[in-house]
Design a protein around this motif. Structure first.
Motif, mmCIF file in Angstrom:
data_model
loop_
_atom_site.group_PDB
_atom_site.id
_atom_site.type_symbol
_atom_site.label_atom_id
_atom_site.label_comp_id
_atom_site.label_asym_id
_atom_site.label_seq_id
_atom_site.Cartn_x
_atom_site.Cartn_y
_atom_site.Cartn_z
ATOM 1 N N ILE A 187 1.390 -1.139 -0.159
ATOM 2 C CA ILE A 187 -0.226 0.574 -0.123
ATOM 3 C C ILE A 187 1.170 1.214 0.093
ATOM 4 O O ILE A 187 2.300 1.105 0.857
ATOM 5 N N ILE A 188 0.376 2.029 -1.033
ATOM 6 C CA ILE A 188 1.191 3.598 -0.875
ATOM 7 C C ILE A 188 0.133 4.732 -0.684
ATOM 8 O O ILE A 188 -0.698 4.558 -0.925
ATOM 9 N N ASP A 189 1.164 4.990 -0.289
ATOM 10 C CA ASP A 189 0.319 6.724 -0.126
ATOM 11 C C ASP A 189 1.292 7.381 -1.143
ATOM 12 O O ASP A 189 2.223 7.599 -1.466
ATOM 13 N N PHE A 190 0.788 8.613 -2.129
ATOM 14 C CA PHE A 190 1.475 9.789 -2.770
ATOM 15 C C PHE A 190 0.413 10.896 -3.459
ATOM 16 O O PHE A 190 -0.266 10.640 -2.977
ATOM 17 N N ARG A 247 -2.811 17.004 -5.652
ATOM 18 C CA ARG A 247 -3.800 15.714 -5.217
ATOM 19 C C ARG A 247 -2.833 14.947 -4.555
ATOM 20 O O ARG A 247 -2.246 14.322 -4.730
ATOM 21 N N LYS A 248 -3.475 14.599 -3.185
ATOM 22 C CA LYS A 248 -2.869 13.884 -2.532
ATOM 23 C C LYS A 248 -4.106 12.266 -2.062
ATOM 24 O O LYS A 248 -4.840 12.435 -2.425
ATOM 25 N N TYR A 249 -2.972 11.278 -2.443
ATOM 26 C CA TYR A 249 -3.795 10.005 -2.661
ATOM 27 C C TYR A 249 -3.772 8.746 -1.463
ATOM 28 O O TYR A 249 -2.022 8.867 -1.226
ATOM 29 N N GLU A 250 -4.230 8.265 -0.768
ATOM 30 C CA GLU A 250 -4.331 7.439 0.182
ATOM 31 C C GLU A 250 -4.264 5.983 0.245
ATOM 32 O O GLU A 250 -5.061 5.337 -0.199
ATOM 33 N N LEU A 251 -4.280 5.455 0.681
ATOM 34 C CA LEU A 251 -3.773 4.039 0.651
ATOM 35 C C LEU A 251 -4.017 3.934 -0.590
ATOM 36 O O LEU A 251 -5.144 2.074 -0.466
ATOM 37 N N ARG A 289 4.700 11.641 -6.237
ATOM 38 C CA ARG A 289 6.005 11.477 -5.621
ATOM 39 C C ARG A 289 5.370 10.436 -4.279
ATOM 40 O O ARG A 289 3.930 10.676 -4.023
ATOM 41 N N VAL A 290 5.745 9.307 -4.086
ATOM 42 C CA VAL A 290 5.707 8.039 -2.700
ATOM 43 C C VAL A 290 6.308 8.680 -1.788
ATOM 44 O O VAL A 290 6.932 9.122 -1.544
ATOM 45 N N THR A 291 4.804 9.195 -0.798
ATOM 46 C CA THR A 291 4.881 9.700 0.535
ATOM 47 C C THR A 291 5.187 8.521 1.975
ATOM 48 O O THR A 291 5.848 9.157 2.650
ATOM 49 N N ARG A 292 4.431 7.315 1.617
ATOM 50 C CA ARG A 292 4.908 6.474 2.403
ATOM 51 C C ARG A 292 4.441 5.056 2.019
ATOM 52 O O ARG A 292 3.813 5.144 0.873
#
Length: 284
Positions: A134-137, A171-175, A214-217
């Protein structure tokens, strides 16, 4: 006596009696389309429907109204059938098909398999139960950036930070799973984004042009354990087993029908796109 039966009038009367008897027999043994019976089974079905919709048992007044409404709907349904209003209506046809499918599906009873067989089925379908990475980006579209300068632009914002004028575009996208990136960006660019260090802006092309991503997590995936997901596995196994038995039931029904295909070659040639060699493949 035989002379009497040879008389035309007597024969006509006997024939009339015979026709009358046949009509009486047929009428008494044929369901009357104008007769509507509300028996115990129908009463219970309506009461159960009320409980399902309202969450409690119906009052006598509510039950009376349900019976009246059902009877009125049944009359209109039968009248519509007698007028042939069901014929040629794609929506009614689809609903009847779905209704029959539900009846057949719900009549199928899939007994649980032995534990070893269920666990083997789980292993064969493990990808449905393992938790993927799983990634946040974050991403924004680099509207004014050309192909030849996209890499230098990425280096610039990674070293100096994102200008305030571009922050509103982010724009942020989680999980999300990796497939989310592959669905939007070129596979090679999506893979670059996934492999890049955290918080590193990386160019990626979509149908709309260049983006900075960019991937943040990152949350690593986890292999499922059979005993933890056994209930879900059994539910899915039963669904697949019932679908297989449904297919067999439908095949048996279809086998009783004589289905013929009569298409003209001209119709086929006009209805399908040509294959790579310029000839309609269906016509072949």
């Amino acid at each position: 006596m035989s002379k009497i039966f040879r008389e035309p009038l007597v024969q006509f009367l006997l024939l009339g009696v015979l026709v009358y008897c046949v009509n009486v027999y047929v009428f008494e043994n044929t369901e009357n389309p104008k007769k509507i019976e509300i028996d115990d089974a129908r009463f219970k079905a309506l009461a159960d429907l009320y409980r399902e919709e309202q969450g409690g048992a119906p009052s006598p007044e509510a039950m009376e109204q349900m019976i009246i409404t059902w009877a009125q709907n049944e009359v209109m349904y039968r009248e519509a059938l007698s007028m042939g209003l069901d014929r040629g209506d794609a929506m009614i046809r689809s609903r009847m098909v779905l209704k029959l499918r539900d009846v057949l599906f719900n009549s199928v009873i899939a007994e649980p398999p032995p534990e070893e067989e269920l666990e083997q089925w789980f292993e064969e379908n493990r990808k449905n139960y393992d938790r993927p990475d799983i990634i946040d980006f974050e991403q924004f579209q680099a509207i004014d950036v050309r192909d030849e300068s996209v890499e230098s632009f990425a280096r610039e914002i990674n070293s100096e930070g994102l200008p305030e004028t571009l922050m509103d575009r982010v724009r942020k996208y989680e999980l999300r799973i990796d497939d989310n990136l592959h669905a939007v960006f070129d596979d090679s660019d999506a893979q670059r984004v996934i492999k890049a260090p955290l918080n590193t802006w990386t160019p990626a092309r979509s149908d709309r042009g260049w983006h900075m991503v960019r991937v943040t997590r990152r949350l690593p995936g986890e292999a499922a354990e059979f005993h933890r997901v056994k209930t879900a596995v059994l539910t899915d196994w039963r669904k697949q087993a019932r679908e297989a038995e449904l297919a067999e039931a439908l095949a048996e029904i279809v086998s009783d029908y004589d289905i013929e295909y009569e298409f003209s070659k001209e119709l086929l040639e006009d209805s399908f796109a040509p294959s790579s060699d310029g000839v309609a493949s269906a016509a072949d």
